[in-house]
Motif scaffolding. Structure first.
Motif, short mmCIF file in Angstrom:
data_model
loop_
_atom_site.label_atom_id
_atom_site.label_comp_id
_atom_site.label_asym_id
_atom_site.label_seq_id
_atom_site.Cartn_x
_atom_site.Cartn_y
_atom_site.Cartn_z
N TRP A 24 0.77 -1.18 0.08
CA TRP A 24 -0.04 0.05 -0.04
C TRP A 24 0.87 1.06 0.03
CZ3 TRP A 24 -5.44 -0.60 0.43
CH2 TRP A 24 -6.03 -1.79 0.52
N GLY A 27 -0.89 4.34 1.27
CA GLY A 27 -1.98 3.60 2.12
C GLY A 27 -2.13 5.00 3.45
N LEU A 28 -0.85 5.16 3.96
CA LEU A 28 -0.85 6.04 5.23
C LEU A 28 -0.21 7.45 4.60
CD1 LEU A 28 0.24 3.50 7.72
CD2 LEU A 28 -2.09 4.62 7.50
N GLY A 56 -9.70 13.47 9.67
CA GLY A 56 -9.23 12.41 9.10
C GLY A 56 -7.85 12.08 9.11
N ALA A 57 -7.33 11.02 8.54
CA ALA A 57 -5.91 10.60 8.64
C ALA A 57 -4.88 11.71 7.85
CB ALA A 57 -5.76 9.32 7.84
N ALA A 62 -2.90 9.18 11.78
CA ALA A 62 -3.53 8.31 10.74
C ALA A 62 -4.06 6.80 11.26
CB ALA A 62 -2.37 7.65 9.83
N GLY A 63 -3.84 6.82 12.48
CA GLY A 63 -4.47 5.65 13.39
C GLY A 63 -6.01 5.60 13.46
N VAL A 64 -6.64 4.60 13.47
CA VAL A 64 -7.97 4.54 13.71
C VAL A 64 -8.65 5.70 14.89
CG1 VAL A 64 -10.10 3.27 13.86
CG2 VAL A 64 -8.40 2.31 12.54
#
Ligand SMILES: Cc1cc2nc3c(=O)[nH]c(=O)nc-3n(C[C@H](O)[C@H](O)[C@H](O)COP(=O)(O)OP(=O)(O)OC[C@H]3O[C@@H](n4cnc5c(N)ncnc54)[C@H](O)[C@@H]3O)c2cc1C
Length: 84
Positions: A24, A27-28, A56-57, A62-64
């Motif tokens: 990914w 991805g982050l 948001g991230a 970036a963690g949930v």
């Protein structure tokens, strides 16, 4: 590597039937230098506009759990702006 670690935790003895690695690459988010200061400035400018909140991230981690906190704070801000 995943199999090796999970096998120890879950007591798995056999080899995987199949495996595939996914990358990914975006991805982050990776924040640039002075991210926090830029974000404060963006939020300060957004206050001039009605009913906009960012979350948001890409902004607050970036963690949930950070994303949930960020979303709740944005929701609260919108509720406060709406109540005025
Ligand atoms: C592979 C991977 C593994 C991860 N593992 C973990 C982990 O184990 N633990 C952890 O804490 N974090 C993990 N993360 C990080 C975390 O999951 C994300 O950072 C977080 O979910 C991002 O939340 P978000 O709300 O900012 O964005 P998202 O969850 O991406 O939500 C954005 C939403 O907006 C929607 N959207 C996009 N464009 C539009 C549009 N134009 N109109 C309407 N809707 C739109 C999308 O469909 C999506 O539902 C992982 C991330 C990845 C990629």
């Amino acid at each position: 590597m995943a199999h090796q670690q999970l096998a120890a935790i879950l007591n798995i003895r056999g080899a995987p039937l199949w495996s595939r690695a996914f990358y990914w690459t975006r991805g982050l988010p990776r924040y640039r230098a002075h991210h926090r200061e830029h974000l404060e400035e963006v939020r300060r400018r957004l206050r001039r506009l009605p009913l906009i909140a960012i979350a948001g991230a890409g902004y607050d981690g970036a963690g949930v759990s950070a994303c949930v906190r960020s979303g709740r704070a944005a929701g609260l801000l919108i509720a406060q702006l709406t109540a005025r």
